[in-house]
Scaffold this active site. Structure first.
Site, mmCIF file in Angstrom:
data_model
loop_
_atom_site.group_PDB
_atom_site.id
_atom_site.type_symbol
_atom_site.label_atom_id
_atom_site.label_comp_id
_atom_site.label_asym_id
_atom_site.label_seq_id
_atom_site.Cartn_x
_atom_site.Cartn_y
_atom_site.Cartn_z
ATOM 1 N N ASP A 26 8.213 -54.394 -36.821
ATOM 2 C CA ASP A 26 8.332 -55.623 -35.716
ATOM 3 C C ASP A 26 7.218 -56.377 -35.473
ATOM 4 O OD1 ASP A 26 9.297 -56.540 -33.256
ATOM 5 O OD2 ASP A 26 9.183 -54.724 -31.921
ATOM 6 N N GLU A 27 7.325 -57.510 -34.803
ATOM 7 C CA GLU A 27 6.182 -58.473 -34.681
ATOM 8 C C GLU A 27 5.730 -58.966 -35.922
ATOM 9 O OE1 GLU A 27 5.421 -59.823 -31.644
ATOM 10 O OE2 GLU A 27 6.027 -58.373 -30.121
ATOM 11 N N LYS A 62 15.041 -58.910 -30.488
ATOM 12 C CA LYS A 62 14.585 -58.739 -31.847
ATOM 13 C C LYS A 62 14.237 -57.026 -31.892
ATOM 14 C CE LYS A 62 11.207 -61.646 -31.789
ATOM 15 N NZ LYS A 62 11.629 -62.181 -30.437
ATOM 16 N N THR A 63 13.474 -56.591 -30.718
ATOM 17 C CA THR A 63 12.767 -55.074 -30.847
ATOM 18 C C THR A 63 14.067 -54.320 -30.656
ATOM 19 O OG1 THR A 63 10.924 -55.926 -29.699
ATOM 20 C CG2 THR A 63 11.309 -53.535 -29.792
ATOM 21 N N GLN A 79 5.659 -66.896 -31.640
ATOM 22 C CA GLN A 79 4.689 -66.139 -30.836
ATOM 23 C C GLN A 79 3.529 -65.419 -31.831
ATOM 24 O OE1 GLN A 79 7.008 -63.297 -28.258
ATOM 25 N NE2 GLN A 79 8.564 -64.114 -29.199
ATOM 26 N N ARG A 102 7.478 -63.869 -20.967
ATOM 27 C CA ARG A 102 7.540 -62.697 -20.496
ATOM 28 C C ARG A 102 8.439 -62.528 -19.155
ATOM 29 N NH1 ARG A 102 7.336 -60.823 -24.747
ATOM 30 N NH2 ARG A 102 7.556 -63.103 -25.248
#
Ligand code: ATP
Ligand code: MG
Length: 729
Positions: free
Chosen positions: A222-223, A37-38, A253, A599
């Site tokens: 983002d996020e 995504k990032t 998330q 992670r």
């Protein structure tokens, strides 16, 4: 596809390419962790700039941390091979809003040099409010009031619109009003104000909104799942102009609802921009199949989620290691020894991260890393900028910028101690009150009147003289020179370096600050202070150092490490004891675990302790392993017999779940219930009530009480609720 060989697209899969090359309208990329995504967002910006003729100054890209913003800009510069991204606005919501408000300060009745109040400053103001209102600060804790005010602001609720249901709410509203007055009087905004005021300006001031719509024609986030209502309103107000809003999100998330994040913003976006294009990314590039399977099994148990398909080509992988330690020290030692072992097999220290739920857990870990001589860096906890010596120096700079800021006045007036005590300050405060002005002006007035004669009062006079000089120098000297000047004028070095080791390290910190400032030599004082105020915990990561990273799960968002240890996977820690009574909060705790697990690239360790804090005050209650662990499929786990490095066999373990009930494991007689049905009680906020029922949930007494005054039935934890039994008649 013709695009495939484009340098910006070559390194992307087909789904990612589709998302990156989308048309300029609204777009929503919904995808799981590690799916790029990032990366997509970054490539999207590069694509817009290089292929869609978008001018960088029309782009606003929002990241979750300053560090993420720095990284993104760095990547973009590398991808585009120049610095054409300079005019682009790329930063966190707070940083972006701080800049907007700097420009628009006047509309808000602030000076362009307004200050951003940090948590300590906020507390100072709120304590004053509580004192002024004559409230008992045990009952009305300034911190709780601040939390209430903060939540209100995140939902754009002004005091007039704050819903009042209880007496406590009424207190909140009054405190909210006075607190805002306190901030404004000191020319200050708190973090939440940055968002709320920006949102309100965009909502109410049409001309201003049009200007910003024209400026920020392309907005990317983002996020997105962790945006709050205020942030959504800002995005919406900007994007309703050109309708070019590009967001990436993963509901699984979402871990900041306690700070007002609301993942219903995804639904809102779909409603407000019905033409939105949606994209999925389904390949995870980060983790092995085993880690992914473990993480997916955990998150699959959350209710009300849309499950997402996620695969990886990194089939197999090391099994997830589940380790039971006796207590937190043994847990820490296990992690450190295991790290040491991995270092011998070729991992670097910076490949390893240890994550935990609460900052307090870092202590045992730190001790063990120190004992074994492995360098680590601790993210969060005592932040550099919240050290006393640093806050003092910054306090002087802030005070210089705005001598009418009473909070800074109080912070610095007696640093280093000049014998100016409460009585002397009281005299200044009285004068300020008489004139209806700030403490500093009150002081100046007293100095002019020539009535300051005692030793302490003479100290005030020379302090006033210093401040006057500084306010003149402020516009002439660089920030670095200003710091030098202040340090010299107040003889800060001899105050800080008191001959102890601590003193030395304090002075080193001051010099480190001096070095930071020297690096940013062209920055103005106000910009410097803004940057400092907006530094968040995770931003202190210096990327170059080779050290193990210790950080909270909340700080781990967006990051990745080859090896991840998740420590303290116990009931009460994860899920946190504050959350266990609410299904939605438990679901969020589960997401937190999911974020932590995802992670990891290659190796994942999950550890828990049988007894925690038993040497401390918490007594030796055994802790139970986190309920989430039983959702881990056996196939991903390393089997217990492999764990030969442990001395004693665990007294019980997760694998024995099927045979032993939890109550058997922790079987200790439960104390008698404190409350009984029919018992009359008095609650600090809800007033008098009657107990309907009281029973054990786990080992905690849960009381159901009906209160009068329209408050109704509440379920409360006996040991948490500020509630006492009333004598029976
Ligand atoms: P999170 O949800 O944790 O924020 P994300 O979806 O933002 O994750 P990224 O951080 O963008 O994922 O990517 C995860 C990792 O996969 C990064 O190391 C990234 O460089 C890598 N990656 C992403 N896409 C590709 C690709 N097409 N080819 C190779 N590597 C990729
Ligand atoms: Mg990401």
């Amino acid at each position: 596809m013709e695009y495939e060989n484009h340098p910006l697209l070559r390194v992307l899969n087909a789904q990612q390419r589709a998302a990156v090359t989308a048309s300029l309208g609204p777009a929503l990329v919904i995808a799981g962790p590690g799916s790029g995504k990032t990366r997509v967002l970054t490539h999207r910006i590069a694509w817009m700039l290089s292929e869609l003729d978008v001018a960088p100054w029309h782009v606003l890209a929002v990241t979750f941390t300053n560090k993420a913003a720095r990284e993104m800009r760095h990547r973009l510069d590398r991808m585009l091979g120049d610095t054409s991204t300079r005019p682009m606005t790329l930063g966190t919501f707070h940083a972006t809003c701080a800049r907007i408000l700097r420009r628009e300060a006047e509309v808000l009745g602030l000076s362009p040099n307004y200050l951003i109040f940090d948590t300590d400053d906020q507390l100072t103001v709120m304590k004053q409010v509580v004192a002024d209102m004559g409230l008992d600060d045990k009952r009305y804790r300034p911190r709780s009031l601040l939390n209430a005010v903060s939540s209100a602001k995140n939902e754009l609720l002004t005091p007039e619109h704050y819903p009042v249901r209880t007496y406590y709410d009424e207190i909140v509203v009054r405190a909210y009003v006075s607190y805002q007055e306190g901030l404004r009087k000191n020319d200050g905004l708190d973090f939440d104000d940055l968002l709320m005021e920006t949102a309100r300006l965009l909502q109410t001031d049409e001309a201003l909104r049009d200007r910003y719509r024209d400026r920020f024609r392309y907005v990317l986030v983002d996020e997105f799942q962790d945006t709050n209502i205020a942030q959504y309103v800002i995005l919406k107000q900007l994007a309703l102009g050109h309708r070019s809003l590009y967001v990436v999100a993963d509901e699984d998330q979402s871990i900041y609802s306690w700070r007002g994040a609301d993942c219903r913003n995804i639904t809102r976006l779909r409603e407000d921009f019905p033409e939105v294009h949606e994209f999925l990314l389904e390949e995870n590039y980060r983790s092995t199949q085993v880690i992914l399977d473990g993480a997916q099994a955990i998150i699959a148990q959350n209710p009300d989620r849309t499950s997402k398909y996620l695969f990886t080509t990194k089939s197999g992988g090391y099994p997830v290691v589940l380790h039971e330690a006796y207590d937190e020290q043994e847990e820490a030692d296990y992690i450190v020894l295991e790290t040491q072992r991995l270092l011998r097999t070729g991992y670097k220290q910076s490949d390893v991260a240890v994550m935990y739920r609460t900052n307090a857990q870092s202590r045992a870990l730190e001790e063990s890393f120190i004992r074994h001589n492995i360098p680590y860096r601790l993210i969060g906890a005592t932040r550099f900028y919240s050290r006393k010596e640093i806050k003092d120096v910054l306090g002087f700079l802030r005070f210089m910028l705005n001598p009418d800021d009473d909070v800074s006045f109080m912070r610095v007036v007696n640093v280093p101690p000049r014998g100016i005590g409460a009585g002397t300050v009281g005299k200044v405060a009285a004068e300020a009150q008489r004139l209806g002005t700030s403490l500093y002006r009150g002081l100046v007035s007293l100095v002019r009147s020539g009535t300051l004669r005692s030793r302490a009062e003479r100290a005030l006079t020379s302090f006033a003289a210093l401040v006057h000089q500084w306010t003149v120098l402020r516009d002439e000297l660089s920030v670095a020179r200003l710091i030098d000047r202040v340090l010299a004028d107040i003889n800060f070095e001899s105050y800080v370096r008191d001959g102890s080791d601590k003193g030395e390290s304090r002075w080193e910190n001051v010099m480190a600050l001096r070095a930071v400032v020297a690096e940013a030599s062209t920055v103005s004082l106000v910009d410097f202070l803004t940057d400092v105020a907006l530094v968040a915990d995770v931003d202190e990561l210096a990327d170059e150092v080779d050290a193990v990273t210790l950080l909270t799960l909340h700080g781990a968002k967006g990051l990745e490490y080859r090896v991840v240890f998740l420590a303290g996977l116990e009931e009460g820690l994860l899920p946190h004891s504050r959350s266990v009574d609410s299904p939605s909060e438990v679901a969020e705790e589960r997401r937190l675990l999911y974020v932590g697990m995802t992670r990891a690239e290659e190796r994942l360790y999950l550890t828990y302790a049988f007894r925690r804090g038993w040497r401390g005050y918490r007594g030796s209650e055994p802790s139970a392993p986190s309920r989430f662990l039983k959702d881990l499929p056996a196939e991903v786990l390393k089997q217990p017999e492999d764990r030969q490095h442990r001395g004693a066999k665990p007294s019980w373990s997760v694998t024995s779940w099927g045979t032993q009930s939890r109550d058997q494991r922790t079987a200790e007689p439960l104390p008698e219930l404190r409350f009984k049905t029919g018992q009359r009680v008095k609650h600090t906020y809800y007033g008098e009530g009657m107990v309907l029922e009281s029973e054990y949930e786990g080992r905690q007494e849960m009381v159901t009480v009906v209160f009068g005054n329209g408050i109704g039935v509440k379920k409360l934890l006996s040991h948490m609720a500020p509630m006492e039994p009333l004598p029976q008649h």
